[in-house]
Design an enzyme around this catalytic site. Structure first.
Site, PDB file in Angstrom:
ATOM      1  N   SER A 167       0.860  -1.179   0.000  1.00  0.00           N
ATOM      2  CA  SER A 167       0.000   0.000   0.000  1.00  0.00           C
ATOM      3  C   SER A 167       0.898   1.232   0.000  1.00  0.00           C
ATOM      4  CB  SER A 167      -0.940  -0.041   1.210  1.00  0.00           C
ATOM      5  OG  SER A 167      -1.854   1.031   1.168  1.00  0.00           O
ATOM      6  N   HIS A 194      -2.427  -0.995  -3.481  1.00  0.00           N
ATOM      7  CA  HIS A 194      -3.498  -0.039  -3.204  1.00  0.00           C
ATOM      8  C   HIS A 194      -3.157   1.290  -3.880  1.00  0.00           C
ATOM      9  CE1 HIS A 194      -4.357  -2.325   0.814  1.00  0.00           C
ATOM     10  NE2 HIS A 194      -4.749  -2.997  -0.247  1.00  0.00           N
ATOM     11  N   ASP A 287      -4.519  -4.889   5.802  1.00  0.00           N
ATOM     12  CA  ASP A 287      -4.851  -5.742   4.662  1.00  0.00           C
ATOM     13  C   ASP A 287      -3.691  -6.686   4.352  1.00  0.00           C
ATOM     14  OD1 ASP A 287      -6.292  -6.752   2.477  1.00  0.00           O
ATOM     15  OD2 ASP A 287      -5.306  -5.347   1.106  1.00  0.00           O
TER      16      ASP A 287
END
Length: 352
Positions: A167, A194, A287
């Site tokens: 991310s 992400h 995540d």
């Protein structure tokens, strides 16, 4: 601090910041030169950086700021302009934390969502500690914590497929890991990053120009191939079917994310068992942590980026807390460990 040469966009960004109770406008300047002249006096917590500037562009400004006055930088870019996208990705390599889409103005479709994304990213990134940028090649693979002290690859089955997720700070970290691999790397790689949906095609093209393996956007029903990196499309989950095919879906977000690393890792654990390998790099939130546990529980190899190199030690830390990590490694140790685990090239593994 807002750095933006367009007076219209500069005033628009200033308006967005001023109406958000989480933010306060420190300065708004029209060039990188002005930003460099003002940064010591203003000492902003976070910088909104336009990428196409007169004189010094946003990439060079990012390099200078990270070398002289390390400050969290959010790149504001036009998602459909190819050269700007390339500069934006290189700004991430130079130390910027994330890239968001430039606002087009009230009344445009998706305006409020874009405005909220910009302000939220500015607020979140203002909390991220940054260090003086040492250059893309300057980070050594120094010793990690106890889990990374084991010299060899654990005695797991040789992985047949690799999943990587990241991310905040992910693009340069991914480039470092994939940069250690040859064009004929012996396993397919599935990748979740992400990032705003409109940037994903540009991100994949940028990465494809940097690393030896081929990088492409994943398509539903494709069979992943060795030497290829399949990137989750924007705002779509990527998973692996029991038959070994890619599945791209618009099912609801998981943990607030789509694509979600947990979706990818869980599917790999189910489809491949001990022949799955999962790697979790820098990123905010959790995540991928539970998905890494699933791969670990299935007997696969799981690696996490060590705190010593992660720009944001959120996702890897969550996986470590849950006990899902085989080894935590500094960034430059992950590519070589991946090579050893897979066996390197198709020739080395006897592949076709």
């Amino acid at each position: 601090m807002i750095v933006e040469d367009s007076a219209v966009v500069r005033h628009l960004l200033a308006h967005l910041v001023s109406r958000d109770p989480r933010l306060e406008l420190a300065a708004a300047v029209a060039s990188a030169e002005e930003a460099l002249a003002e940064i010591e006096r203003v000492r902003p917590d976070v910088i909104s950086m336009d990428i196409r500037l007169p004189g010094l562009d946003g990439l060079e400004a990012t390099r200078r700021i990270m070398a002289e006055h390390p400050t969290p930088i959010v790149v504001i870019a036009d998602a459909v302009e190819e050269r700007g996208l390339r500069i934006s990705m290189n700004a991430l390599r130079a130390g910027a934390l994330t890239v968001v889409e430039k606002p087009l103005g009230p009344g445009r479709e998706g305006w409020e969502a874009v405005a909220e994304a910009i302000c939220t990213q500015l607020f979140i990134m203002s909390q991220v500690p940054v260090i003086r940028q040492r250059g893309i090649g300057g980070m050594g693979a120094g010793p990690g914590r106890a889990a990374s002290a084991r010299a060899g690859v654990p005695p797991f089955s040789r992985p047949s497929m690799v999943g990587i997720a990241a991310s905040t700070g992910g693009p340069p970290a991914i480039a470092r890991v994939l940069g250690a691999l040859p064009a004929d790397f012996a396993a397919p790689i599935l990748l979740v990053q992400h990032m705003g949906a409109s940037f994903m095609e540009g991100f994949a093209a940028w990465l494809d120009g940097l690393v030896a393996p081929r990088v492409l956007i994943a398509r539903d029903g494709m069979r992943p191939q060795p030497g290829q990196v399949h990137v989750a499309p924007g705002n779509r989950h990527l998973s692996l079917t029991p038959a070994g095919l890619l599945r791209v879906t618009d099912t609801p977000p998981v943990g607030g994310q789509r694509p979600a690393a947990d979706v990818l890792f869980d599917s790999m654990a189910r489809a491949l068992g001990p022949r799955a390998m999962g790697i979790l790099l820098t990123g905010m939130g959790e995540d991928g942590a539970r998905g890494l546990v699933a791969i670990n529980s299935a007997g696969g190899i799981t690696l996490a980026e060590d705190e010593t190199t992660a720009i944001v030690y959120g996702m890897p830390a969550a996986a470590v807390r849950l006990g899902g990590v085989s080894a935590s490694l500094p960034l430059d140790g992950i590519g070589p460990r991946l090579l050893r685990a897979i066996g390197g090239t198709l020739e080395a593994t006897g592949g076709q």
